[in-house]
Design an enzyme around this catalytic site. Structure first.
Site, short mmCIF file in Angstrom:
data_model
loop_
_atom_site.label_atom_id
_atom_site.label_comp_id
_atom_site.label_asym_id
_atom_site.label_seq_id
_atom_site.Cartn_x
_atom_site.Cartn_y
_atom_site.Cartn_z
CG ASP A 208 -0.23 -0.59 2.54
OD1 ASP A 208 0.91 -0.45 2.69
OD2 ASP A 208 -1.08 -0.93 3.52
CG ASN B 15 -8.60 -1.32 12.03
OD1 ASN B 15 -7.75 -2.21 11.67
ND2 ASN B 15 -9.11 -0.08 11.30
CG HIS C 88 -5.95 -2.11 8.74
ND1 HIS C 88 -5.92 -0.75 9.11
CD2 HIS C 88 -4.37 -2.71 9.04
CE1 HIS C 88 -4.61 -0.30 9.34
NE2 HIS C 88 -3.77 -1.49 9.41
CD GLU D 260 -8.62 1.04 7.72
OE1 GLU D 260 -8.44 -0.02 8.39
OE2 GLU D 260 -8.32 2.13 7.94
C1 F6R Z 1 1.72 -1.40 6.10
C2 F6R Z 1 0.17 -2.13 6.28
C3 F6R Z 1 -0.57 -2.04 7.48
C4 F6R Z 1 0.11 -2.38 8.82
C5 F6R Z 1 -0.58 -2.30 10.02
C6 F6R Z 1 0.34 -2.68 11.12
O1 F6R Z 1 2.13 -1.50 4.78
O2 F6R Z 1 -0.19 -2.58 5.48
O3 F6R Z 1 -1.73 -2.99 7.49
O4 F6R Z 1 0.75 -3.60 8.58
O5 F6R Z 1 -1.20 -1.02 10.03
O6 F6R Z 1 1.39 -1.52 11.57
P1 F6R Z 1 2.26 -1.65 12.59
O7 F6R Z 1 3.13 -2.66 12.32
O8 F6R Z 1 2.85 -0.38 12.61
O9 F6R Z 1 1.79 -1.83 13.76
#
Ligand code: F6R
Length: 243
Positions: free
Chosen positions: A67, A136, A138, A143
């Protein structure tokens, strides 16, 4: 799902790095799916270490990131393009033309999304995908209430995600409200998936992902349906699992 519980983040990162590295040893031209955020930083350090030791080579490797924020240019320090260079690409011998990250500044985002899907297909699909998980539920920026059949698409970020990610920005107002993300379908089409999570803040969502119902309200729960998922947790993130 295969669940591996480690003592701490360092051990988690070593195990994830070794698992990823073993795939690159087995298939030198692997297509790898990459994530940003805090979770994979230690794993990327580990991959750099293994590369510097001469045990893996990225010369033929092709990468696709999950992303990118919309409206943020690749040279902006908050962009995922920048993150990937800093944490991995600047330290290994991956070819620039083999690196793929969705564009957050394309003139037509819908065209950018469908051409990203096409590039993944043309590369032969992803051999191994690394994932973190949002508070959440994701994965990527898919989301809650996501469509499981969605491929790369434009996402409106949830307030919870904007708040969680504001730690990387000077103020919450600077956090983009939209992103472009691979969809659940792209992720599920990966041959192998490794999800990593650490810290007690992730314990509840990890428990729901593994032991709860499969529901679009918790996008990561769909991974229960994938035939080859390895979840690597530290003890804190695993603390609410009942088995
Ligand atoms: C990032 C992504 C997100 C993160 C998720 C966890 O490319 O796709 O899904 O993996 O938000 O983020 P952290 O590792 O910062 O807790």
């Amino acid at each position: 799902m295969k669940i591996i519980v480690t003592k701490n983040y360092e051990e988690l990162s070593r195990k994830a790095g070794n698992l990823f590295a073993s795939q690159l040893i087995l298939k030198t031209n692997a297509v790898i799916g990459l994530a940003t955020g805090s979770s994979p930083v230690g794993m990327y350090k580990e991959l750099v270490r293994i590369y510097q030791a001469g045990d893996i080579d990225f010369d033929e490797v092709v990468s696709f990131n999950l992303d990118e924020y919309i409206g943020i240019s690749p040279d902006n320090e908050q962009s995922y393009h920048y993150f990937m260079k800093e944490n991995l690409f600047n330290h290994i011998n991956i070819r620039p033309e083999n690196i793929h990250i969705p564009s957050g500044i394309a003139v037509d985002m819908t065209v950018a999304a469908s051409s990203y899907d096409k590039m993944i297909e043309e590369a032969g699909m992803i051999d191994i995908q690394i994932l973190g998980i949002g508070n959440n539920g994701h994965i990527g920026f898919n989301e809650p209430d996501v469509k499981f059949e969605a491929r790369t698409h434009i996402v409106e970020l949830e307030q919870e995600t904007i708040e969680a990610n504001s730690r990387f920005f000077d103020s919450i107002e600077e956090v983009p409200t939209q992103a472009i993300s691979m969809g659940i379908k792209n992720i599920m089409q990966s041959r192998k998936i490794v999800l990593i999570a650490s810290g007690e803040g992730k314990a509840k969502v990890v428990q729901q992902m593994i032991e709860g119902p499969i529901t679009p309200e918790l996008p990561a729960s769909v991974l229960q349906l994938h035939p080859d998922v390895t979840v690597i947790l530290d003890e804190e993130a695993a603390s609410l699992l009942t088995r």
